[in-house]
Design a protein around this motif. Structure first.
Motif, PDB file in Angstrom:
ATOM      1  N   LEU A 192       0.837  -1.201   0.000  1.00  0.00           N
ATOM      2  CA  LEU A 192       0.000   0.000   0.000  1.00  0.00           C
ATOM      3  C   LEU A 192       0.870   1.248   0.000  1.00  0.00           C
ATOM      4  CD1 LEU A 192      -2.364  -1.951   0.520  1.00  0.00           C
ATOM      5  CD2 LEU A 192      -3.260  -0.253   2.090  1.00  0.00           C
ATOM      6  N   ASP A 193       0.325   2.281  -0.559  1.00  0.00           N
ATOM      7  CA  ASP A 193       1.012   3.564  -0.654  1.00  0.00           C
ATOM      8  C   ASP A 193       1.416   4.035   0.749  1.00  0.00           C
ATOM      9  OD1 ASP A 193       1.037   6.660  -0.733  1.00  0.00           O
ATOM     10  OD2 ASP A 193       1.068   6.079  -2.851  1.00  0.00           O
ATOM     11  N   PRO A 194       2.651   4.513   0.900  1.00  0.00           N
ATOM     12  CA  PRO A 194       3.115   4.973   2.211  1.00  0.00           C
ATOM     13  C   PRO A 194       2.244   6.076   2.822  1.00  0.00           C
ATOM     14  CG  PRO A 194       4.954   4.842   0.687  1.00  0.00           C
ATOM     15  CD  PRO A 194       3.710   4.584  -0.114  1.00  0.00           C
ATOM     16  N   ARG A 195       1.593   6.869   2.000  1.00  0.00           N
ATOM     17  CA  ARG A 195       0.731   7.926   2.540  1.00  0.00           C
ATOM     18  C   ARG A 195      -0.397   7.326   3.378  1.00  0.00           C
ATOM     19  NH1 ARG A 195      -0.321  10.837  -3.105  1.00  0.00           N
ATOM     20  NH2 ARG A 195      -0.188   8.630  -3.681  1.00  0.00           N
ATOM     21  N   HIS A 196      -0.943   6.224   2.911  1.00  0.00           N
ATOM     22  CA  HIS A 196      -1.992   5.558   3.692  1.00  0.00           C
ATOM     23  C   HIS A 196      -1.389   4.833   4.894  1.00  0.00           C
ATOM     24  CE1 HIS A 196      -5.632   3.401   4.726  1.00  0.00           C
ATOM     25  NE2 HIS A 196      -4.831   2.375   4.961  1.00  0.00           N
ATOM     26  N   VAL A 197      -0.325   4.100   4.662  1.00  0.00           N
ATOM     27  CA  VAL A 197       0.289   3.297   5.722  1.00  0.00           C
ATOM     28  C   VAL A 197       0.695   4.188   6.899  1.00  0.00           C
ATOM     29  CG1 VAL A 197       2.230   1.783   6.315  1.00  0.00           C
ATOM     30  CG2 VAL A 197       1.045   1.499   4.118  1.00  0.00           C
ATOM     31  N   ASN A 198       1.282   5.336   6.619  1.00  0.00           N
ATOM     32  CA  ASN A 198       1.736   6.229   7.694  1.00  0.00           C
ATOM     33  C   ASN A 198       0.574   6.736   8.541  1.00  0.00           C
ATOM     34  OD1 ASN A 198       4.397   5.911   6.899  1.00  0.00           O
ATOM     35  ND2 ASN A 198       4.379   7.735   5.612  1.00  0.00           N
ATOM     36  N   VAL A 199      -0.512   7.125   7.911  1.00  0.00           N
ATOM     37  CA  VAL A 199      -1.681   7.596   8.666  1.00  0.00           C
ATOM     38  C   VAL A 199      -2.301   6.452   9.455  1.00  0.00           C
ATOM     39  CG1 VAL A 199      -4.029   8.516   8.417  1.00  0.00           C
ATOM     40  CG2 VAL A 199      -2.148   9.516   7.112  1.00  0.00           C
ATOM     41  N   HIS A 200      -2.375   5.288   8.831  1.00  0.00           N
ATOM     42  CA  HIS A 200      -2.972   4.123   9.491  1.00  0.00           C
ATOM     43  C   HIS A 200      -2.158   3.746  10.733  1.00  0.00           C
ATOM     44  CE1 HIS A 200      -5.756   0.614   8.331  1.00  0.00           C
ATOM     45  NE2 HIS A 200      -5.491   0.517   9.613  1.00  0.00           N
TER      46      HIS A 200
END
Length: 193
Positions: A70-78
């Protein structure tokens, strides 16, 4: 009590199974209060089990996201939401016992965890699942993120999420008011008139 329904399903069996278990563990807190066996030790035992399971669930979700790239932008927020949950529960547990009755503590913990789970599952977990499905069907992680970093919700889901956010906000405001009162008392004690 938080009752599992298909409404909470993200359509990933392993994730749904773990969410059901979190609901089950959470529901043990108010059951102990209503059965009259409420005390700090039973609450701590249930909370310890729930937090250990939540911690493992968070690791599993993060590994699932990593596995599907998954895109790091999503992973970081998650990941941030997961860490925030652990921090908030530890902080609440640490400070509540010195201030409130055990029944009130259990009620606040149940409200917080319930609201947080509803918001998290219906929000970022559904977005995670949508991105995984998009990647599975040929999208790049970046394309999946761009197309599915937000989900359109039906009215019932929107209502559940708004109720959860409002409840989290009320719990936060209650805590702020108590902290302001403590600060005023300390300030008054240091500077009597």
């Amino acid at each position: 009590m938080l009752t599992w329904s298909d409404h909470f399903s993200v359509k990933i069996e392993s994730v749904d199974t773990q969410h059901k278990k979190l609901f089950e563990l959470l529901n043990r807190l108010p059951e102990n209060v209503t059965e009259g066996v409420c005390g700090q030790a039973p609450i701590d035992a249930i909370l310890t089990e729930l937090m250990a399971y939540a911690g493992q669930h968070f690791v599993d979700e993060e590994l699932l996201m990593q596995h599907h790239h998954l895109d790091p932008r999503h992973v970081n927020v998650h990941r941030m939401e997961h860490k925030s949950f652990i921090y908030d529960i530890q902080n609440m547990q640490e400070h509540l016992y010195s201030e409130e009755e055990v029944e009130d503590i259990a009620e606040k913990l149940v409200r917080f965890i319930t609201s947080w789970l509803i918001y998290h599952i219906l929000g970022i977990d559904r977005i995670m699942a949508a991105q995984i499905f998009a990647i599975h069907h040929g999208a790049t992680p970046e394309q999946a993120y761009e197309a599915r970093h937000a989900v359109n919700y039906d009215a019932a889901t929107t209502h559940l999420m708004l109720d959860s956010v409002l409840d989290l906000w009320h719990l936060s405001m209650d805590r702020c008011h108590k902290l302001e009162a403590k600060l005023a008392a300390v300030t008054a004690a240091k500077h009597p008139k």
